[in-house]
Design a protein around this motif. Structure first.
Motif: not given
Length: 173
Positions: A16-18, A21-22, A39-43, A142-143
């Motif tokens: 999450x931290x990595x 912002x990318x 999508x980010x949460x799932x990742x 994200x978003x």
């Protein structure tokens, strides 16, 4: 037969931290077509479990931008999959309240008071104060990219929380 494996919250939070912002180039960026938050949460969740459920339509998986389940990128589908009652492969959890969340769990935000099902954002919880409150439950998302953002800074109608219990994998015998 299924075996439950623990959720590696530390790995999920490191991810999450990595990528707060990318964008990880291994995944499509959905910012321009509805948002990238789930999508980010799932990742992040996948980083902490390493297990997907590739059941067509009703699973939780990502192979590429065109071969992914609705639960991988859709806020309400993510909730439905994670809180499902049936036993199946993949991560699972329960809806809970703010007093029981841990870093690595998820918040979902509803912005529209006219549509009770219109939860529209899924940040990952990255920090929780000793006595949890919306001011000291901090998230990454994200978003609208963020990391360590207090939930109290969102203007929402409702927040629900998903506590991840672990993940199931299929084992022979």
């Amino acid at each position: 037969m299924f075996t439950v494996i623990p959720y590696d919250r530390r790995r999920a939070l490191t991810y999450a931290h990595k990528w707060a912002y990318g964008r990880n180039p291994a995944y499509y960026n959905y910012d321009e077509i509805g948002g990238d938050c789930t999508n980010y949460a799932s990742q992040c969740l996948y980083a902490g479990t390493g297990i997907m459920n590739d059941t067509p339509t009703y699973g939780w998986y990502y192979f590429d931008a065109n071969r992914k389940s609705p639960a991988w990128t859709g806020v309400n589908y993510f909730y439905t999959f994670m809180t499902r009652k049936e036993i199946s492969v993949g991560p699972f959890g329960v809806e809970t309240n703010q007093n029981l969340v841990l870093p690595g769990d998820f918040a979902q935000l509803r912005f529209n008071e006219k549509d009770a099902d219109a939860f529209g954002h899924t940040p990952i919880i990255v920090s929780v104060g000793r006595i949890p409150s919306l001011r000291n439950i901090l998230v990454a998302a994200h978003t609208y990219d963020t990391d360590f953002r207090p939930l109290s800074t969102y203007q929402t109608e409702e927040i629900r929380f998903i506590h991840i219990l672990g993940a199931r994998k299929y084992t022979d015998g």
